[in-house]
Scaffold this motif. Structure first.
Motif, PDB file in Angstrom:
ATOM      1  N   GLU A 142      46.312  96.940  40.590  1.00 52.33           N
ATOM      2  CA  GLU A 142      45.975  97.613  38.620  1.00 52.33           C
ATOM      3  C   GLU A 142      46.956  96.609  38.480  1.00 52.33           C
ATOM      4  N   VAL A 143      46.535  96.231  36.449  1.00 53.18           N
ATOM      5  CA  VAL A 143      47.807  95.019  36.101  1.00 53.18           C
ATOM      6  C   VAL A 143      47.436  95.958  34.292  1.00 53.18           C
ATOM      7  N   ASP A 182      40.498 104.642  34.751  1.00 52.95           N
ATOM      8  CA  ASP A 182      40.670 105.484  34.149  1.00 52.95           C
ATOM      9  C   ASP A 182      42.179 105.812  33.173  1.00 52.95           C
ATOM     10  N   GLU A 183      43.278 104.677  33.203  1.00 50.48           N
ATOM     11  CA  GLU A 183      44.357 104.738  33.224  1.00 50.48           C
ATOM     12  C   GLU A 183      44.525 104.107  31.444  1.00 50.48           C
ATOM     13  N   GLY A 184      43.084 102.626  31.320  1.00 51.62           N
ATOM     14  CA  GLY A 184      43.260 102.484  30.398  1.00 51.62           C
ATOM     15  C   GLY A 184      44.298 100.368  31.108  1.00 51.62           C
ATOM     16  N   ASN A 185      43.831 100.574  32.150  1.00 60.53           N
ATOM     17  CA  ASN A 185      44.006  99.703  32.901  1.00 60.53           C
ATOM     18  C   ASN A 185      42.971  98.561  33.496  1.00 60.53           C
ATOM     19  N   HIS A 186      43.258  96.881  33.601  1.00 57.83           N
ATOM     20  CA  HIS A 186      42.341  96.365  34.439  1.00 57.83           C
ATOM     21  C   HIS A 186      43.491  95.993  35.724  1.00 57.83           C
ATOM     22  N   VAL A 211      52.534  94.970  37.110  1.00 59.40           N
ATOM     23  CA  VAL A 211      51.785  95.690  37.685  1.00 59.40           C
ATOM     24  C   VAL A 211      52.235  97.370  38.027  1.00 59.40           C
ATOM     25  N   VAL A 212      51.388  97.520  38.009  1.00 59.33           N
ATOM     26  CA  VAL A 212      51.489  98.878  37.933  1.00 59.33           C
ATOM     27  C   VAL A 212      51.324  99.804  39.442  1.00 59.33           C
TER      28      VAL A 212
END
Length: 262
Positions: A142-143, A182-186, A211-212
């Motif tokens: 997730e980024v 759900d967190e608005g990331n890609h 990077v998340v």
């Protein structure tokens, strides 16, 4: 509702049912995301209705939250729950040490947070999810949307130094638009084919700016419940070093799960 299940659906059903029956009255339960986890949530809903089971469920995605509420399960946030007794979730791959790849549904960030806030994490999976070495399933990362292409370049540079067979990455799409978590990331899916050192990979990826979180779950899973097409279900406990093989469940008739898509 009734009907015969396919071999793969039977395997998922028996794993989901066996794990759901571990839940005891009063527990705070992390509710996973994905097709197998959805069957587990439905089994818990059945127990709530028929047995009066009282639990608090912490979902790992908006779709799991919606399903749980529809089934009469009390849904609370992780902050409200504080700490969980158990989290039950699926996996895209697992190895003999119960290291996992998760995130095929794009919920691995919430799934990892919830799983690590639990006394134990139980994975439910059909036997086909077990692998000798992780990596055949693309590894989700997730980024944040800002500068995602730069993040992708940095990730690919890191992969050149790692023990993997492939270094291709792809932005996950939802139709013609990028998939949004759900967190608005890609999500970038890394096609590695083989991950020689999953622990190192997990640590290094999370050091890349942008990077998340990645979909490697290392030293998080405590038990795996493996379902088989003939109805057998196997329980492995990594901490106790035990393996149990349960009797057959009847997964072919009058169950709640035959309407769920794979």
């Amino acid at each position: 509702m009734a009907g015969d299940l396919s071999l793969i659906d039977t395997a998922k059903y028996v794993a989901a049912r066996r794990a759901a029956d571990m839940v005891q009255n009063g527990m705070r339960v992390g509710l996973g995301t994905g097709s197998t986890a959805a069957w587990m949530v439905r089994r818990l809903g059945e127990r709530v209705r028929e047995e009066g089971l009282a639990i608090k469920g912490v979902p790992t995605s908006t779709r799991t939250a919606q399903l749980a509420r529809e089934l009469g399960i009390e849904v609370v946030s992780l902050d409200q729950a504080g700490w969980l007794d158990i989290t039950i979730d699926g996996a895209d791959e697992f190895d003999r040490e119960l290291n996992l790849i998760k995130g095929g549904g794009g919920a691995h960030l919430q799934e990892k947070i919830v799983a690590t806030a639990s006394d134990q994490m139980v994975v439910i999976a059909d036997a086909g999810k077990e692998v000798e070495t992780l990596g055949a399933f693309p590894l989700p990362v997730e980024v944040i949307p800002f500068g995602w292409q730069t993040t992708r370049t940095l990730i690919e540079e890191v992969l050149d130094t790692m023990d993997v067979l492939g270094t291709r990455s792809a932005l996950r799409m939802n139709g013609e638009a990028p998939f949004v978590t759900d967190e608005g990331n890609h999500v970038l899916d890394l096609h590695l084919q083989r991950i020689g050192n999953p622990r190192q990979m997990a640590l290094v990826l999370n050091q890349v700016p942008g990077v998340v979180e990645n979909g490697l779950f290392i030293d998080i899973c405590d038990k795996v419940v493996i379902g088989y097409g003939d109805g057998r279900v196997e329980l492995r406990d990594i901490n106790e070093g035990t393996v149990e093989l349960d009797e057959l469940f009847d997964g072919g008739k009058d169950n709640l799960f035959t309407d769920l898509a794979d």
